[in-house]
Write a protein that holds these residues in place. Structure first.
Motif, PDB file in Angstrom:
ATOM      1  N   VAL A   8       0.829  -1.195   0.000  1.00  0.00           N
ATOM      2  CA  VAL A   8       0.000   0.000   0.000  1.00  0.00           C
ATOM      3  C   VAL A   8       0.872   1.256   0.000  1.00  0.00           C
ATOM      4  N   PHE A   9       2.031   1.186   0.620  1.00  0.00           N
ATOM      5  CA  PHE A   9       2.903   2.349   0.771  1.00  0.00           C
ATOM      6  C   PHE A   9       4.010   2.409  -0.269  1.00  0.00           C
ATOM      7  N   ASP A  10       4.134   1.393  -1.109  1.00  0.00           N
ATOM      8  CA  ASP A  10       5.184   1.349  -2.119  1.00  0.00           C
ATOM      9  C   ASP A  10       4.564   1.210  -3.497  1.00  0.00           C
ATOM     10  N   ALA A  11       4.278   2.336  -4.148  1.00  0.00           N
ATOM     11  CA  ALA A  11       3.685   2.322  -5.475  1.00  0.00           C
ATOM     12  C   ALA A  11       4.746   1.950  -6.511  1.00  0.00           C
ATOM     13  N   ASP A  12       4.340   1.168  -7.503  1.00  0.00           N
ATOM     14  CA  ASP A  12       5.263   0.729  -8.548  1.00  0.00           C
ATOM     15  C   ASP A  12       5.735   1.904  -9.400  1.00  0.00           C
ATOM     16  N   GLY A  13       7.014   1.953  -9.676  1.00  0.00           N
ATOM     17  CA  GLY A  13       7.586   2.949 -10.561  1.00  0.00           C
ATOM     18  C   GLY A  13       7.692   4.354  -9.986  1.00  0.00           C
ATOM     19  N   VAL A  14       7.415   4.514  -8.702  1.00  0.00           N
ATOM     20  CA  VAL A  14       7.474   5.840  -8.090  1.00  0.00           C
ATOM     21  C   VAL A  14       8.879   6.081  -7.558  1.00  0.00           C
ATOM     22  N   VAL A  15       9.456   7.216  -7.932  1.00  0.00           N
ATOM     23  CA  VAL A  15      10.769   7.609  -7.432  1.00  0.00           C
ATOM     24  C   VAL A  15      10.535   8.631  -6.322  1.00  0.00           C
ATOM     25  N   TRP A  16      10.877   8.242  -5.102  1.00  0.00           N
ATOM     26  CA  TRP A  16      10.642   9.106  -3.943  1.00  0.00           C
ATOM     27  C   TRP A  16      11.788  10.086  -3.772  1.00  0.00           C
ATOM     28  N   THR A  17      11.453  11.336  -3.516  1.00  0.00           N
ATOM     29  CA  THR A  17      12.437  12.377  -3.238  1.00  0.00           C
ATOM     30  C   THR A  17      12.491  12.556  -1.723  1.00  0.00           C
ATOM     31  N   PRO A  18      13.659  12.366  -1.114  1.00  0.00           N
ATOM     32  CA  PRO A  18      13.748  12.539   0.343  1.00  0.00           C
ATOM     33  C   PRO A  18      13.751  14.014   0.721  1.00  0.00           C
ATOM     34  N   ILE A  19      13.436  14.291   1.975  1.00  0.00           N
ATOM     35  CA  ILE A  19      13.504  15.665   2.454  1.00  0.00           C
ATOM     36  C   ILE A  19      14.930  15.947   2.916  1.00  0.00           C
ATOM     37  N   SER A  20      15.196  17.189   3.207  1.00  0.00           N
ATOM     38  CA  SER A  20      16.547  17.623   3.591  1.00  0.00           C
ATOM     39  C   SER A  20      16.931  17.091   4.979  1.00  0.00           C
ATOM     40  N   PRO A  21      18.167  16.624   5.140  1.00  0.00           N
ATOM     41  CA  PRO A  21      18.633  16.236   6.474  1.00  0.00           C
ATOM     42  C   PRO A  21      18.724  17.429   7.422  1.00  0.00           C
ATOM     43  N   GLY A  22      18.588  18.636   6.888  1.00  0.00           N
ATOM     44  CA  GLY A  22      18.576  19.830   7.729  1.00  0.00           C
ATOM     45  C   GLY A  22      17.429  19.823   8.729  1.00  0.00           C
ATOM     46  N   LEU A  23      16.313  19.135   8.381  1.00  0.00           N
ATOM     47  CA  LEU A  23      15.189  19.052   9.315  1.00  0.00           C
ATOM     48  C   LEU A  23      15.597  18.301  10.576  1.00  0.00           C
ATOM     49  N   ALA A  24      16.411  17.269  10.422  1.00  0.00           N
ATOM     50  CA  ALA A  24      16.894  16.533  11.602  1.00  0.00           C
ATOM     51  C   ALA A  24      17.752  17.444  12.472  1.00  0.00           C
ATOM     52  N   LYS A  25      18.563  18.279  11.849  1.00  0.00           N
ATOM     53  CA  LYS A  25      19.393  19.218  12.615  1.00  0.00           C
ATOM     54  C   LYS A  25      18.530  20.190  13.407  1.00  0.00           C
ATOM     55  N   VAL A  26      17.478  20.699  12.756  1.00  0.00           N
ATOM     56  CA  VAL A  26      16.576  21.648  13.428  1.00  0.00           C
ATOM     57  C   VAL A  26      15.903  20.980  14.620  1.00  0.00           C
ATOM     58  N   ARG A  27      15.330  19.805  14.394  1.00  0.00           N
ATOM     59  CA  ARG A  27      14.614  19.113  15.473  1.00  0.00           C
ATOM     60  C   ARG A  27      15.562  18.697  16.597  1.00  0.00           C
ATOM     61  N   ARG A  28      16.765  18.274  16.243  1.00  0.00           N
ATOM     62  CA  ARG A  28      17.730  17.882  17.280  1.00  0.00           C
ATOM     63  C   ARG A  28      18.203  19.094  18.087  1.00  0.00           C
ATOM     64  N   LEU A  29      18.372  20.233  17.428  1.00  0.00           N
ATOM     65  CA  LEU A  29      18.760  21.445  18.147  1.00  0.00           C
ATOM     66  C   LEU A  29      17.676  21.849  19.147  1.00  0.00           C
ATOM     67  N   ILE A  30      16.433  21.815  18.712  1.00  0.00           N
ATOM     68  CA  ILE A  30      15.326  22.163  19.611  1.00  0.00           C
ATOM     69  C   ILE A  30      15.264  21.182  20.775  1.00  0.00           C
ATOM     70  N   ALA A  31      15.407  19.890  20.495  1.00  0.00           N
ATOM     71  CA  ALA A  31      15.400  18.881  21.564  1.00  0.00           C
ATOM     72  C   ALA A  31      16.560  19.109  22.527  1.00  0.00           C
ATOM     73  N   ALA A  32      17.727  19.450  21.988  1.00  0.00           N
ATOM     74  CA  ALA A  32      18.892  19.700  22.848  1.00  0.00           C
ATOM     75  C   ALA A  32      18.655  20.897  23.756  1.00  0.00           C
ATOM     76  N   LEU A  33      18.096  21.965  23.201  1.00  0.00           N
ATOM     77  CA  LEU A  33      17.831  23.157  24.013  1.00  0.00           C
ATOM     78  C   LEU A  33      16.823  22.865  25.123  1.00  0.00           C
ATOM     79  N   LEU A  34      15.741  22.201  24.783  1.00  0.00           N
ATOM     80  CA  LEU A  34      14.711  21.894  25.786  1.00  0.00           C
ATOM     81  C   LEU A  34      15.234  20.947  26.865  1.00  0.00           C
ATOM     82  N   ASN A  35      15.968  19.916  26.447  1.00  0.00           N
ATOM     83  CA  ASN A  35      16.497  18.973  27.428  1.00  0.00           C
ATOM     84  C   ASN A  35      17.582  19.605  28.293  1.00  0.00           C
ATOM     85  N   THR A  36      18.369  20.499  27.721  1.00  0.00           N
ATOM     86  CA  THR A  36      19.399  21.190  28.511  1.00  0.00           C
ATOM     87  C   THR A  36      18.756  22.033  29.605  1.00  0.00           C
ATOM     88  N   VAL A  37      17.694  22.747  29.256  1.00  0.00           N
ATOM     89  CA  VAL A  37      16.979  23.541  30.260  1.00  0.00           C
ATOM     90  C   VAL A  37      16.472  22.622  31.376  1.00  0.00           C
TER      91      VAL A  37
END
Length: 164
Positions: A8-37
């Motif tokens: 259901v989640f893997d359509a035939d012949g579809v080429v998936w474009t990944p999102i930027s790894p920068g989103l992981a950096k943003v979310r990890r920075l926010i998590a680091a700031l909140l956990n540090t506090v």
């Protein structure tokens, strides 16, 4: 194995474009700031009142380690594919989702980026349709890709809508 739920989640012949790894950096920075506090608060309280509160600091450090790993998995699961008549968006590791938005149903496309997003060159594309239940979002695109996708989706949506 034919007929599995994964199909259901893997359509035939579809080429998936990944999102930027920068989103992981943003979310990890926010998590680091909140956990540090949180760690600082628990540590100060442990010094002032009772050593038992060091457990809170240790739990927050363990939680941060788990968040770091989880954020990487979540960001890696996002992808989108532009097809001839629609846009497909998939995400989720444990709870997977696949959204298919026909271009003719799109009313407008938003691009959003907060201050931390801009620091890491990340933007989010929001597609709005006639039905609020079918709105879709692609987080974590680099700014150039978000602008390109916005323009492309808007023109495709306009072309499909004109044919109605």
């Amino acid at each position: 194995m034919a007929g599995t739920l994964g199909d259901v989640f893997d359509a035939d012949g579809v080429v998936w474009t990944p999102i930027s790894p920068g989103l992981a950096k943003v979310r990890r920075l926010i998590a680091a700031l909140l956990n540090t506090v949180g760690v600082v608060v628990f540590s100060v309280l442990a010094v002032l009142f009772t050593p038992w509160l060091w457990i809170g600091s240790a739990l927050l450090v363990a939680t941060f380690a788990w968040e770091w790993w989880l954020i990487g998995r979540q960001v890696g699961a996002w992808g989108y594919a532009e097809r001839a008549d629609d846009l497909m968006i998939r995400h989720g590791v444990m709870f997977r989702a696949l959204v298919v938005v026909p271009y003719g149903r799109m009313q407008f496309v938003d691009v959003q980026a907060g201050p931390i997003d801009r620091l890491f060159d990340v933007a989010h594309v929001q597609l709005h349709t006639a039905s609020a239940g079918t709105d879709a979002r692609i987080p974590g695109l680099n700014a150039q890709e978000a602008a390109r996708l916005r323009d492309r989706l808007a023109s495709r949506g306009e072309a499909r809508l004109a044919g109605l």
